[in-house]
Design a protein around this motif. Structure first.
Motif, PDB file in Angstrom:
ATOM      1  N   LYS A 168       7.159  20.445  10.709  1.00 22.23           N
ATOM      2  CA  LYS A 168       7.042  20.586  12.166  1.00 22.23           C
ATOM      3  C   LYS A 168       8.349  20.235  12.874  1.00 22.23           C
ATOM      4  O   LYS A 168       8.609  20.720  13.971  1.00 22.23           O
ATOM      5  CB  LYS A 168       5.942  19.671  12.710  1.00 22.23           C
ATOM      6  N   VAL A 169       9.153  19.379  12.251  1.00 24.22           N
ATOM      7  CA  VAL A 169      10.376  18.885  12.889  1.00 24.22           C
ATOM      8  C   VAL A 169      11.389  19.995  13.109  1.00 24.22           C
ATOM      9  O   VAL A 169      11.964  20.121  14.188  1.00 24.22           O
ATOM     10  CB  VAL A 169      10.995  17.747  12.041  1.00 24.22           C
ATOM     11  N   ALA A 170      11.636  20.789  12.060  1.00 26.47           N
ATOM     12  CA  ALA A 170      12.642  21.849  12.153  1.00 26.47           C
ATOM     13  C   ALA A 170      12.355  22.901  11.089  1.00 26.47           C
ATOM     14  O   ALA A 170      11.672  22.629  10.104  1.00 26.47           O
ATOM     15  CB  ALA A 170      14.042  21.266  11.951  1.00 26.47           C
ATOM     16  N   GLU A 171      12.905  24.087  11.290  1.00 30.19           N
ATOM     17  CA  GLU A 171      12.714  25.157  10.318  1.00 30.19           C
ATOM     18  C   GLU A 171      13.474  24.835   9.035  1.00 30.19           C
ATOM     19  O   GLU A 171      14.666  24.517   9.063  1.00 30.19           O
ATOM     20  CB  GLU A 171      13.222  26.476  10.906  1.00 30.19           C
ATOM     21  N   LEU A 172      12.765  24.892   7.899  1.00 33.24           N
ATOM     22  CA  LEU A 172      13.347  24.588   6.602  1.00 33.24           C
ATOM     23  C   LEU A 172      13.231  25.816   5.707  1.00 33.24           C
ATOM     24  O   LEU A 172      12.252  26.556   5.775  1.00 33.24           O
ATOM     25  CB  LEU A 172      12.620  23.408   5.956  1.00 33.24           C
ATOM     26  N   PHE A 173      14.215  26.014   4.829  1.00 30.12           N
ATOM     27  CA  PHE A 173      14.194  27.139   3.902  1.00 30.12           C
ATOM     28  C   PHE A 173      13.385  26.805   2.651  1.00 30.12           C
ATOM     29  O   PHE A 173      12.576  27.586   2.185  1.00 30.12           O
ATOM     30  CB  PHE A 173      15.630  27.531   3.524  1.00 30.12           C
ATOM     31  N   ASP A 174      13.611  25.611   2.098  1.00 29.39           N
ATOM     32  CA  ASP A 174      12.927  25.220   0.865  1.00 29.39           C
ATOM     33  C   ASP A 174      12.756  23.706   0.844  1.00 29.39           C
ATOM     34  O   ASP A 174      13.675  22.964   1.175  1.00 29.39           O
ATOM     35  CB  ASP A 174      13.734  25.668  -0.358  1.00 29.39           C
ATOM     36  N   VAL A 175      11.562  23.282   0.449  1.00 30.86           N
ATOM     37  CA  VAL A 175      11.271  21.863   0.295  1.00 30.86           C
ATOM     38  C   VAL A 175      10.733  21.671  -1.115  1.00 30.86           C
ATOM     39  O   VAL A 175       9.755  22.299  -1.502  1.00 30.86           O
ATOM     40  CB  VAL A 175      10.218  21.373   1.324  1.00 30.86           C
ATOM     41  N   SER A 176      11.382  20.815  -1.881  1.00 35.97           N
ATOM     42  CA  SER A 176      10.967  20.547  -3.254  1.00 35.97           C
ATOM     43  C   SER A 176      10.757  19.050  -3.404  1.00 35.97           C
ATOM     44  O   SER A 176      11.623  18.261  -3.037  1.00 35.97           O
ATOM     45  CB  SER A 176      12.045  21.038  -4.222  1.00 35.97           C
ATOM     46  N   GLY A 206       0.762  -1.243   0.000  1.00 33.29           N
ATOM     47  CA  GLY A 206       0.000   0.000   0.000  1.00 33.29           C
ATOM     48  C   GLY A 206       0.788   1.286   0.000  1.00 33.29           C
ATOM     49  O   GLY A 206       0.246   2.343   0.321  1.00 33.29           O
ATOM     50  N   VAL A 207       2.069   1.232  -0.344  1.00 31.58           N
ATOM     51  CA  VAL A 207       2.868   2.458  -0.430  1.00 31.58           C
ATOM     52  C   VAL A 207       3.563   2.513  -1.792  1.00 31.58           C
ATOM     53  O   VAL A 207       4.783   2.577  -1.896  1.00 31.58           O
ATOM     54  CB  VAL A 207       3.884   2.595   0.736  1.00 31.58           C
ATOM     55  N   GLY A 208       2.760   2.543  -2.846  1.00 27.15           N
ATOM     56  CA  GLY A 208       3.270   2.474  -4.207  1.00 27.15           C
ATOM     57  C   GLY A 208       3.721   3.787  -4.807  1.00 27.15           C
ATOM     58  O   GLY A 208       4.169   3.817  -5.947  1.00 27.15           O
ATOM     59  N   VAL A 209       3.627   4.888  -4.067  1.00 26.25           N
ATOM     60  CA  VAL A 209       4.048   6.192  -4.583  1.00 26.25           C
ATOM     61  C   VAL A 209       5.396   6.544  -3.942  1.00 26.25           C
ATOM     62  O   VAL A 209       5.517   6.583  -2.715  1.00 26.25           O
ATOM     63  CB  VAL A 209       3.000   7.288  -4.274  1.00 26.25           C
ATOM     64  N   THR A 210       6.388   6.799  -4.790  1.00 24.75           N
ATOM     65  CA  THR A 210       7.722   7.184  -4.318  1.00 24.75           C
ATOM     66  C   THR A 210       7.942   8.658  -4.606  1.00 24.75           C
ATOM     67  O   THR A 210       7.694   9.124  -5.712  1.00 24.75           O
ATOM     68  CB  THR A 210       8.810   6.351  -5.021  1.00 24.75           C
ATOM     69  N   VAL A 211       8.419   9.372  -3.590  1.00 23.80           N
ATOM     70  CA  VAL A 211       8.658  10.809  -3.706  1.00 23.80           C
ATOM     71  C   VAL A 211      10.094  11.098  -3.263  1.00 23.80           C
ATOM     72  O   VAL A 211      10.533  10.614  -2.224  1.00 23.80           O
ATOM     73  CB  VAL A 211       7.681  11.619  -2.814  1.00 23.80           C
ATOM     74  N   PHE A 212      10.800  11.867  -4.083  1.00 24.02           N
ATOM     75  CA  PHE A 212      12.136  12.325  -3.718  1.00 24.02           C
ATOM     76  C   PHE A 212      11.999  13.773  -3.250  1.00 24.02           C
ATOM     77  O   PHE A 212      11.454  14.609  -3.957  1.00 24.02           O
ATOM     78  CB  PHE A 212      13.092  12.203  -4.903  1.00 24.02           C
ATOM     79  N   VAL A 213      12.474  14.032  -2.045  1.00 30.44           N
ATOM     80  CA  VAL A 213      12.294  15.340  -1.417  1.00 30.44           C
ATOM     81  C   VAL A 213      13.657  15.991  -1.227  1.00 30.44           C
ATOM     82  O   VAL A 213      14.519  15.437  -0.538  1.00 30.44           O
ATOM     83  CB  VAL A 213      11.570  15.207  -0.051  1.00 30.44           C
ATOM     84  N   SER A 214      13.837  17.146  -1.855  1.00 29.54           N
ATOM     85  CA  SER A 214      15.060  17.944  -1.703  1.00 29.54           C
ATOM     86  C   SER A 214      14.785  19.039  -0.683  1.00 29.54           C
ATOM     87  O   SER A 214      13.783  19.745  -0.790  1.00 29.54           O
ATOM     88  CB  SER A 214      15.443  18.598  -3.032  1.00 29.54           C
ATOM     89  N   ILE A 215      15.677  19.154   0.275  1.00 28.21           N
ATOM     90  CA  ILE A 215      15.492  20.125   1.349  1.00 28.21           C
ATOM     91  C   ILE A 215      16.699  21.051   1.422  1.00 28.21           C
ATOM     92  O   ILE A 215      17.842  20.605   1.376  1.00 28.21           O
ATOM     93  CB  ILE A 215      15.290  19.406   2.703  1.00 28.21           C
ATOM     94  N   LYS A 216      16.398  22.344   1.549  1.00 26.52           N
ATOM     95  CA  LYS A 216      17.431  23.350   1.785  1.00 26.52           C
ATOM     96  C   LYS A 216      17.135  23.995   3.130  1.00 26.52           C
ATOM     97  O   LYS A 216      15.978  24.186   3.494  1.00 26.52           O
ATOM     98  CB  LYS A 216      17.410  24.419   0.696  1.00 26.52           C
ATOM     99  N   THR A 217      18.188  24.330   3.836  1.00 27.34           N
ATOM    100  CA  THR A 217      18.036  24.986   5.128  1.00 27.34           C
ATOM    101  C   THR A 217      19.001  26.153   5.242  1.00 27.34           C
ATOM    102  O   THR A 217      20.036  26.170   4.567  1.00 27.34           O
ATOM    103  CB  THR A 217      18.261  24.001   6.289  1.00 27.34           C
ATOM    104  N   ASN A 218      18.664  27.095   6.084  1.00 31.47           N
ATOM    105  CA  ASN A 218      19.585  28.192   6.407  1.00 31.47           C
ATOM    106  C   ASN A 218      20.351  27.892   7.689  1.00 31.47           C
ATOM    107  O   ASN A 218      21.183  28.682   8.107  1.00 31.47           O
ATOM    108  CB  ASN A 218      18.814  29.510   6.565  1.00 31.47           C
ATOM    109  N   HIS A 219      20.035  26.768   8.311  1.00 31.22           N
ATOM    110  CA  HIS A 219      20.663  26.394   9.583  1.00 31.22           C
ATOM    111  C   HIS A 219      21.702  25.310   9.327  1.00 31.22           C
ATOM    112  O   HIS A 219      21.391  24.269   8.767  1.00 31.22           O
ATOM    113  CB  HIS A 219      19.614  25.870  10.569  1.00 31.22           C
ATOM    114  N   HIS A 220      22.907  25.571   9.777  1.00 34.33           N
ATOM    115  CA  HIS A 220      23.977  24.594   9.582  1.00 34.33           C
ATOM    116  C   HIS A 220      24.733  24.356  10.886  1.00 34.33           C
ATOM    117  O   HIS A 220      25.936  24.170  10.887  1.00 34.33           O
ATOM    118  CB  HIS A 220      24.917  25.057   8.461  1.00 34.33           C
ATOM    119  N   ASP A 221      23.980  24.341  11.972  1.00 37.81           N
ATOM    120  CA  ASP A 221      24.592  24.075  13.269  1.00 37.81           C
ATOM    121  C   ASP A 221      24.199  22.671  13.739  1.00 37.81           C
ATOM    122  O   ASP A 221      23.220  22.097  13.288  1.00 37.81           O
ATOM    123  CB  ASP A 221      24.177  25.139  14.302  1.00 37.81           C
ATOM    124  N   LEU A 222      24.982  22.147  14.637  1.00 37.74           N
ATOM    125  CA  LEU A 222      24.808  20.771  15.105  1.00 37.74           C
ATOM    126  C   LEU A 222      23.482  20.558  15.828  1.00 37.74           C
ATOM    127  O   LEU A 222      22.840  19.521  15.662  1.00 37.74           O
ATOM    128  CB  LEU A 222      25.982  20.381  16.008  1.00 37.74           C
TER     129      LEU A 222
END
Length: 152
Positions: A125-133, A60-76
């Motif tokens: 909701k997990v973390a602040e993201l700049f761009d999600v494609s 029942g999970v026949g749709v595959t999605v590739f998600v590219s994420i950009k962030t402005n945060h680069h701290d640990l």
């Protein structure tokens, strides 16, 4: 690592449920010698685990999605929060930190577009993201879990 080990690894990547006796016959070893080699390959970490691969459409999970994420945060701290949240999402099959224009790449499986929307809402909701494609796979042309062994 010799040709027999390569042969064993190739056979296990194709079908790890094969009896050791069948693998041994195909690589010209006794079953005991083959079993010992398989155990050594486990101990060396070449074999991480043996699993069953399921058909995504059948479960029942026949749709595959590739998600590219950009962030402005680069701290640990941000990374740890984000990575922990993403790892807890069963729909995320693969998760990579990237070089180049994309910071993170995810492979997600869902039943439909609405299912992806639920995953998207969890992601933001997990973390602040700049761009999600997101890119939806139209057709699976090649799928394998077998790694090339020529480099060993």
């Amino acid at each position: 690592m010799d040709k027999k080990d390569h042969g064993i690894l190739a056979l296990l990547q194709t079908d790890a449920s094969q009896p050791v006796a069948d693998i041994a016959e195909q690589v010209s070893l006794s079953p005991t010698a083959c079993w010992k080699r398989i155990q050594r390959l486990h101990e060396l970490g070449l074999i991480r685990k043996q699993v069953c691969l399921l058909d995504s459409r059948q479960v029942g999970v026949g749709v595959t999605v590739f998600v590219s994420i950009k962030t402005n945060h680069h701290d640990l701290q941000w990374f740890n929060t984000f990575a922990s949240g993403v790892k807890d999402m069963p729909e995320v099959m693969e998760f990579y930190r990237m070089s180049g224009d994309t910071d993170y790449l995810l492979k997600v499986v869902v039943p439909d577009i609405e299912g992806f929307d639920r995953v998207y809402k969890k992601l933001i909701k997990v973390a602040e993201l700049f761009d999600v494609s997101s890119s939806f796979a139209m057709e699976e042309i090649k799928y394998t879990t077998a790694l090339p062994l020529e480099h060993l």
